[in-house]
Design a protein around this motif. Structure first.
Motif, mmCIF file in Angstrom:
data_model
loop_
_atom_site.group_PDB
_atom_site.id
_atom_site.type_symbol
_atom_site.label_atom_id
_atom_site.label_comp_id
_atom_site.label_asym_id
_atom_site.label_seq_id
_atom_site.Cartn_x
_atom_site.Cartn_y
_atom_site.Cartn_z
ATOM 1 N N VAL A 42 8.762 -15.783 -4.467
ATOM 2 C CA VAL A 42 9.583 -15.338 -5.602
ATOM 3 C C VAL A 42 11.038 -15.391 -5.152
ATOM 4 N N VAL A 61 -0.010 0.663 8.478
ATOM 5 C CA VAL A 61 -1.096 0.360 7.553
ATOM 6 C C VAL A 61 -1.394 1.587 6.686
ATOM 7 N N PRO A 105 -2.763 -5.778 12.043
ATOM 8 C CA PRO A 105 -3.005 -5.194 13.373
ATOM 9 C C PRO A 105 -3.749 -6.096 14.360
ATOM 10 N N GLU A 138 4.151 -15.692 -0.531
ATOM 11 C CA GLU A 138 4.649 -16.922 0.095
ATOM 12 C C GLU A 138 3.726 -17.408 1.214
ATOM 13 N N GLU A 139 2.832 -16.538 1.679
ATOM 14 C CA GLU A 139 1.899 -16.958 2.729
ATOM 15 C C GLU A 139 0.712 -17.709 2.110
ATOM 16 N N TRP A 163 -1.953 3.863 15.020
ATOM 17 C CA TRP A 163 -2.819 3.687 16.186
ATOM 18 C C TRP A 163 -2.384 2.468 16.970
ATOM 19 N N ILE A 211 3.834 -3.404 19.549
ATOM 20 C CA ILE A 211 3.360 -4.789 19.499
ATOM 21 C C ILE A 211 3.569 -5.484 20.844
ATOM 22 N N LYS A 246 -3.814 -7.905 18.762
ATOM 23 C CA LYS A 246 -4.949 -7.301 19.486
ATOM 24 C C LYS A 246 -6.070 -8.342 19.582
ATOM 25 N N ILE A 274 5.943 -0.678 -2.900
ATOM 26 C CA ILE A 274 4.991 -0.053 -1.965
ATOM 27 C C ILE A 274 5.072 -0.706 -0.582
ATOM 28 N N ASP A 289 5.824 -1.419 3.575
ATOM 29 C CA ASP A 289 6.938 -1.498 4.545
ATOM 30 C C ASP A 289 8.306 -1.672 3.900
ATOM 31 N N GLU A 301 6.499 2.140 8.807
ATOM 32 C CA GLU A 301 5.927 0.793 8.978
ATOM 33 C C GLU A 301 4.522 0.966 9.518
ATOM 34 N N LEU A 317 6.355 -12.282 16.388
ATOM 35 C CA LEU A 317 4.969 -12.078 15.949
ATOM 36 C C LEU A 317 4.932 -11.264 14.669
ATOM 37 N N ALA A 320 5.876 -5.639 -3.082
ATOM 38 C CA ALA A 320 5.122 -5.336 -1.848
ATOM 39 C C ALA A 320 5.549 -6.370 -0.822
ATOM 40 N N THR A 321 6.849 -6.495 -0.648
ATOM 41 C CA THR A 321 7.411 -7.611 0.133
ATOM 42 C C THR A 321 7.453 -7.337 1.634
ATOM 43 N N ALA A 333 -0.263 -5.030 -0.917
ATOM 44 C CA ALA A 333 -0.654 -5.795 -2.104
ATOM 45 C C ALA A 333 -2.171 -5.894 -2.206
HETATM 46 C C1 LIG Z 1 1.367 -7.868 14.994
HETATM 47 C C2 LIG Z 1 1.347 -6.610 14.204
HETATM 48 C C3 LIG Z 1 0.526 -5.556 14.600
HETATM 49 C C4 LIG Z 1 0.499 -4.376 13.873
HETATM 50 N N1 LIG Z 1 -0.321 -3.354 14.288
HETATM 51 C C5 LIG Z 1 -0.384 -2.218 13.556
HETATM 52 C C6 LIG Z 1 -1.283 -1.152 13.929
HETATM 53 O O1 LIG Z 1 -2.006 -1.244 14.916
HETATM 54 N N2 LIG Z 1 -1.323 -0.044 13.142
HETATM 55 C C7 LIG Z 1 -0.543 0.087 12.022
HETATM 56 O O2 LIG Z 1 -0.615 1.108 11.328
HETATM 57 N N3 LIG Z 1 0.317 -0.889 11.657
HETATM 58 C C8 LIG Z 1 0.408 -2.034 12.386
HETATM 59 N N4 LIG Z 1 1.262 -3.035 12.005
HETATM 60 C C9 LIG Z 1 2.140 -2.825 10.839
HETATM 61 C C10 LIG Z 1 1.397 -3.097 9.551
HETATM 62 O O3 LIG Z 1 0.688 -4.303 9.633
HETATM 63 C C11 LIG Z 1 2.396 -3.101 8.393
HETATM 64 O O4 LIG Z 1 2.943 -1.810 8.282
HETATM 65 C C12 LIG Z 1 1.709 -3.497 7.082
HETATM 66 O O5 LIG Z 1 1.249 -4.820 7.160
HETATM 67 C C13 LIG Z 1 2.665 -3.361 5.910
HETATM 68 O O6 LIG Z 1 2.072 -3.915 4.785
HETATM 69 P P1 LIG Z 1 2.949 -4.504 3.596
HETATM 70 O O7 LIG Z 1 1.985 -5.079 2.616
HETATM 71 O O8 LIG Z 1 3.922 -3.501 3.152
HETATM 72 O O9 LIG Z 1 3.820 -5.680 4.239
HETATM 73 P P2 LIG Z 1 3.385 -7.038 4.908
HETATM 74 O O10 LIG Z 1 2.041 -6.915 5.523
HETATM 75 O O11 LIG Z 1 4.547 -7.438 5.758
HETATM 76 O O12 LIG Z 1 3.248 -8.070 3.689
HETATM 77 C C14 LIG Z 1 4.336 -8.473 2.910
HETATM 78 C C15 LIG Z 1 4.022 -9.837 2.322
HETATM 79 O O13 LIG Z 1 4.966 -10.174 1.327
HETATM 80 C C16 LIG Z 1 5.320 -11.541 1.428
HETATM 81 N N5 LIG Z 1 6.616 -11.740 0.767
HETATM 82 C C17 LIG Z 1 7.806 -11.191 1.139
HETATM 83 N N6 LIG Z 1 8.782 -11.603 0.284
HETATM 84 C C18 LIG Z 1 8.192 -12.395 -0.616
HETATM 85 C C19 LIG Z 1 8.668 -13.128 -1.757
HETATM 86 N N7 LIG Z 1 9.938 -13.092 -2.113
HETATM 87 N N8 LIG Z 1 7.795 -13.862 -2.452
HETATM 88 C C20 LIG Z 1 6.475 -13.909 -2.109
HETATM 89 N N9 LIG Z 1 5.970 -13.243 -1.062
HETATM 90 C C21 LIG Z 1 6.809 -12.492 -0.329
HETATM 91 C C22 LIG Z 1 5.317 -11.751 2.935
HETATM 92 O O14 LIG Z 1 5.228 -13.095 3.270
HETATM 93 C C23 LIG Z 1 4.087 -10.967 3.341
HETATM 94 O O15 LIG Z 1 2.921 -11.747 3.212
HETATM 95 C C24 LIG Z 1 1.317 -4.236 12.722
HETATM 96 C C25 LIG Z 1 2.148 -5.286 12.313
HETATM 97 C C26 LIG Z 1 2.153 -6.472 13.041
HETATM 98 C C27 LIG Z 1 3.056 -7.599 12.597
#
Ligand SMILES: Cc1cc2nc3c(=O)[nH]c(=O)nc-3n(C[C@H](O)[C@H](O)[C@H](O)COP(=O)(O)OP(=O)(O)OC[C@H]3O[C@@H](n4cnc5c(N)ncnc54)[C@H](O)[C@@H]3O)c2cc1C
Length: 410
Positions: A85, A300, A48, A39-40, A328, A159, A52, A280, A282, A298, A132, A111-112, A18
């Motif tokens: 939502v 970044v 990441p 929601e956060e 990474w 992780i 770390k 878009i 995860d 899954e 976590l 982008a949930t 997002a």
């Molecule tokens: C601890 C940790 C370490 C990581 N380390 C790495 C790394 O080293 N390298 C790497 O490539 N990837 C890493 N990742 C994975 C990477 O962070 C994720 O792939 C990336 O954050 C995905 O982004 P996203 O926006 O799709 O989802 P997210 O980052 O999960 O964001 C989704 C957001 O949507 C919100 N949401 C969901 N449903 C609703 C709703 N109904 N209404 C409102 N809001 C909602 C959630 O609360 C959240 O804030 C790590 C993940 C974690 C948890």
């Protein structure tokens, strides 16, 4: 897709995907109103560091934010934080929010993200058992990481191992329980697994392989004080972290009748089966042109690439998502960089020295490079990215020969 009559674009979720989309729309001077609902309570941030340097207390919360919050506001993008939502009404093109309000959309982007996979065994709701995924989780875990405490980590993936490294450095006694017979089995080959095993055990981590958890033990106050294994063994614990993977957050999409298959199904332009809804990051299973199949990732890199593709789609630019995945991980003094997916390899080639902690494993399938895992070897990663992208055919003799410069292969 751009249409003067379509005025409000809503993004559901406030994670990496997002946040990148907001920035990309800003750069492209997207002419419509943009509202992000998350929601956060935080503006879009990177996860990441949560396992770390943020866990280690080396960086502060503000450094996690992708952009200072004022940037979005200045650009007229509205962030509605701390609001969930609850429902998508596709017929009326509106959303029901957790604060009981409704929000109209013309274009919607899901982008949930994902949520953690829970371990449902006896005692799994005891105090002291952590997961976590967000800032609050890391803050809660960090408060308990006191020197001398016993932390048991269930799951030897990225992780879990990053937390093991960070907690060990903080003087915590760490045990890692991994059900498979090697670490990070799902994503890497045996050379990297064995290297990481040696790295963690030499740092003092008690790594147990083939260790399946069947329950948690409790003290008189209802706090976890041990873990029970399938073979009857027990491991004492003051704190437990369960890190056994994530599940795509698709409930909203499924309830709205969008096509889902372990992820919201999207094409290479991030379009769902509803022409006004994109998805878009995860939460998606996308048509990956590079692999020519539907793929869920899954990472970044995937969140960022899909967000940029979605921005192009919203601007009616045809820019498909077409790049090999990369990841990474940082553990101790190890920088692991991975490109491609190694699962279908039929040959592995080692380059460099495991002893010197600077090496790479090239994974080949029918003579073509399909993946590379590089340890403290950025050149191998950089060249590997190109070799994988071009599906280059390179012989094992050439790849392993230190007298042939890697850069000469591209
Ligand atoms: C601890 C940790 C370490 C990581 N380390 C790495 C790394 O080293 N390298 C790497 O490539 N990837 C890493 N990742 C994975 C990477 O962070 C994720 O792939 C990336 O954050 C995905 O982004 P996203 O926006 O799709 O989802 P997210 O980052 O999960 O964001 C989704 C957001 O949507 C919100 N949401 C969901 N449903 C609703 C709703 N109904 N209404 C409102 N809001 C909602 C959630 O609360 C959240 O804030 C790590 C993940 C974690 C948890």
């Amino acid at each position: 897709m751009i249409n003067k009559n379509k005025e409000v674009t809503v993004i559901i979720g406030g994670g990496h995907a997002a946040g990148t989309l907001l920035t990309a729309l800003l750069q492209k001077k997207y002419p419509h109103k943009v509202v992000m609902v998350s929601e956060e309570p935080h503006p879009p941030y990177q996860r990441p560091p949560l396992s770390k340097n943020y866990l280690a207390g080396e960086v502060d919360k503000a450094s996690l934010y992708l952009k200072p919050p004022s940037i979005y506001e200045k650009a007229g993008q509205q962030l509605r934080l701390g609001v969930r939502v609850e429902q998508i009404n596709r017929d009326d093109k509106n959303l029901i929010l957790s604060d009981q309000s409704t929000l109209k959309y013309d274009q919607l982007v899901l982008a949930t993200g994902s949520h953690v996979r829970r371990l449902n065994v006896r005692g799994s709701d005891l105090k002291g058992i952590h997961y976590l995924h967000d800032i609050a989780d890391t803050d809660a875990l960090r408060r308990e990481l006191v020197p001398g405490k016993r932390l048991v980590i269930v799951g030897g993936g990225y992780i879990g191992l990053e937390v093991a490294a960070s907690a060990t450095k903080q003087g915590v006694k760490v045990t890692v329980l991994e059900a498979a017979d090697r670490l990070m089995q799902r994503v890497t080959g045996p050379e990297i697994s064995e290297f990481l095993y040696a790295k963690h055990t030499s740092a003092g981590v008690d790594v147990r392989l083939g260790a399946a958890v069947i329950g948690f033990e409790s003290d008189d106050q209802g706090c976890v004080n041990g873990v029970t294994l399938a073979d009857g063994g027990k491991v004492s614990a003051d704190i437990v972290l369960v890190s056994i993977g994530v599940i795509p957050e698709t409930a909203l999409a499924e309830n709205a009748g969008l096509l889902c298959d372990d992820g919201v199904v999207v094409d290479e332009f991030t379009r769902t089966d509803d022409p006004d809804i994109l998805a878009i990051g995860d939460c998606t299973r996308h048509h990956n042109l590079f692999f020519d199949k539907r793929q869920r990732l899954e990472s970044v890199a995937n969140a960022v690439e899909q967000a940029r593709t979605a921005a192009a789609t919203l601007m009616s630019e045809e820019k498909p998502y077409d790049s090999p995945p990369w990841f990474w991980s940082n553990q101790y003094d190890v920088r692991l960089q991975m490109v491609g997916l190694s699962q279908n390899h039929d040959q592995r080639v080692l380059r460099g020295s495991i002893l010197d902690k600077e090496f790479a494993v090239f994974y080949l399938c029918l003579g073509h490079v399909i993946a590379v895992d590089a340890v403290n070897f950025p050149v191998a990663f950089m060249v590997g990215k190109q070799l994988v992208k071009l599906r280059k055919s390179v012989s094992a003799e050439v790849l392993s020969n230190p007298n042939i410069e890697l850069k000469s292969l591209i």
